[in-house]
Each structure stands twice: as C-alpha cells, then as structure tokens.
Design an enzyme around this catalytic site. Structure first.
Site, PDB file in Angstrom:
ATOM      1  N   ASP A 161       0.863  -1.164   0.000  1.00 60.83           N
ATOM      2  CA  ASP A 161       0.000   0.000   0.000  1.00 60.83           C
ATOM      3  C   ASP A 161       0.912   1.230   0.000  1.00 60.83           C
ATOM      4  OD1 ASP A 161      -2.392   1.590   0.347  1.00 60.83           O
ATOM      5  OD2 ASP A 161      -1.807   1.794   2.444  1.00 60.83           O
ATOM      6  N   ASP A 179       0.000   5.084   0.962  1.00 61.25           N
ATOM      7  CA  ASP A 179      -0.130   6.135   1.976  1.00 61.25           C
ATOM      8  C   ASP A 179       0.020   5.574   3.393  1.00 61.25           C
ATOM      9  OD1 ASP A 179      -0.694   7.592  -0.247  1.00 61.25           O
ATOM     10  OD2 ASP A 179      -2.829   7.785   0.140  1.00 61.25           O
TER      11      ASP A 179
END
Length: 281
Positions: free
Chosen positions: A9, A11
């Site tokens: 992922d 952020d």
C-alpha cells in the site's frame, strides 16, 4: 520470471502522507483548485496523520473524486505531477519502507505498489521507488479530459482481485507473496497473501494483526530517496488512473470526531496570480 512478489500500500505505508493530498499546492499553482482547497488540504493531512479511515469515508472520497475531476485536462495533471514529484514526494518516503523494498528486490521478488490513488501520481511514485508495477484507480477520459466516471476503484476487495490477476499473469504463488498496509480497509489485500504485515496500523488493523499473529511494523523516519533509487525501473501500470490528487480534500476533513468542513466541490477555481501592471504602463 520470479515466483513471488511484495505488494505495498502507499499512503502511511511507504510514504508519510496521503499521496492524494500531497499535490494540493502544485495543483493550486497550476490553476486546478483554489486557495481555500489548499488550506483544507493542509488541515486534512493533519487529520489523516492521526487515524485511519473506514469504508464509509472511502466511499465519500470516491464521490469527491468524480465531482472534482470532471473536465480536468489529463495532460495538465500529468505535467504538474512530473514537474513536482521529487520536491513533493521524495522527502516523504519512509527509510524503513525503502530498506524493505530493497530487501525484497535483492531476494528476487517483484515489487508492486497497490493504491487507491490515481496512476498519474502512483505510476511516477512507483518509478521513483523502483517498483516493477503499480495497481491504481482507473477513471474514464474522453477527448483528453476526465469525465468524472470511475471505471476501476482500487479499494478493498478490488485490490485483492487485481493482485490475483497480476499473480496469475506473472505465475506467482500468492502463498509465497508478501503484503504491507496500514489500514483495515486493506484487509482483503493482506489476506490474499501468505505473508501479511501491518505497517503503522490503525486501531482496527492492529487488533486483527494481534489476533492473527501477523507482524506489526512501525515506520517513522521519512528520508530523501534521490540517491537511493537512481537506477529505478519504470513500473508497469496495471490499473491506470486519474484519481485527481485533491479529490479527497474535503473528505479527509470530515472526520466524525472533528467538526466538518464545508465541501469544496463547487468552489470556483482561482486563476494563477499574474504580475500587476505598473501605473501608466
């Protein structure tokens, strides 16, 4: 062909802030949003850094994307991201994430960035990080402009489905693959692999990780990568996207625990300031 990969992922897992919000100021300078939206973006970044998000909030973000991006010029967005990428994102990358990416690459695994943001941001960020490919949200474009329609939303189960598709294409056994995320909304992504890890997890994901005995990592040292990934390869964009970098400005600010901010969808675009003409000129 490698037999495994590491899925990251973006952020709060690889970078310390929201990639969606990080380009607020460059988009203002490019004439796409107004000053009010920039100020809200700074506040929203603070809110984003405090806690995770849930499914309802992510759905509101998607609504903001469709409203905010309609009519934007694709080439303008691309140029702004390319011109400001290193100044905006380079200092935000966690040193621990950079080390982990290098470790996986040294072990012969491909690195895939999986993000709900758009490929105009995620693609160049993945290239900077040395990722082999990215999975991101895809929106419809027509005649060089965004229509505001979402064709593919890289969120929740959609992330896991995209990972399975890439794994089948590349011949990876997901049981041998790794995945890293900070949010419980990425639970399907983590459950899809044999080696899930929670990074800077929100409260709900931390609880799940504890119950299932998953590793939990804390990343807190953002560093500049200018000298670390000079030989980075251009990643394959698995799910290209628009994701309009400021689409979530109002959404992130509407935390249930904080006073809501006014919506910015209908706010007028403020033109770039020009030089004042001298009197008598």
């Amino acid at each position: 062909m490698t037999r495994a990969a590491a899925f990251f992922d973006l952020d709060k897992t690889v970078i310390a802030k929201s990639s969606t919000l990080a380009f607020g100021r460059p988009f203002f300078q490019g004439g796409l949003i107004n000053r009010r939206a920039v100020l809200k973006g700074a506040y929203a970044q603070f809110v984003f850094s405090l806690a995770g998000v849930d499914a309802a909030q992510m759905e509101r973000m998607r609504s903001q994307i469709t409203a905010m991006t309609t009519g934007w010029d694709v080439a303008v967005v691309h140029d702004i991201v390319q011109e400001t990428l290193h100044d905006i994102v380079d200092p935000l990358v966690y040193a621990e994430a950079a080390d982990l990416i290098e470790t996986h690459r040294a072990a012969g695994r491909e690195v895939v960035i999986v993000s709900s943001s758009g490929a105009e941001m995620v693609g160049p960020i993945g290239e900077m990080l040395g990722a082999d490919r990215v999975v991101a949200t895809r929106m419809v474009t027509r005649d060089g402009r965004y229509t505001g329609e979402v064709e593919f939303y890289a969120y929740g189960e959609n992330k896991a489905a995209a990972m399975r598709e890439v794994a089948a294409e590349r011949g990876w056994d997901l049981a041998d693959c790794f995945a890293y995320s900070d949010s419980v909304t990425d639970l399907p992504m983590l459950e899809a692999v044999g080696h899930p890890t929670a990074v800077n997890p929100d409260r709900a994901l931390r609880k799940v990780a504890t119950e299932r005995g998953w590793p939990v990592l804390e990343f807190n040292r953002p560093v500049s990568l200018r000298a670390r990934f000079n030989g980075a390869r251009t990643p394959v964009v698995t799910s290209a996207a628009v994701g309009a970098a400021v689409a979530g400005l109002a959404w992130y600010a509407r935390r249930r625990t904080l006073r809501p901010l006014p919506a910015i969808v209908d706010a007028p675009v403020v033109p770039l300031p020009g030089r004042r003409r001298r009197r008598g000129a």
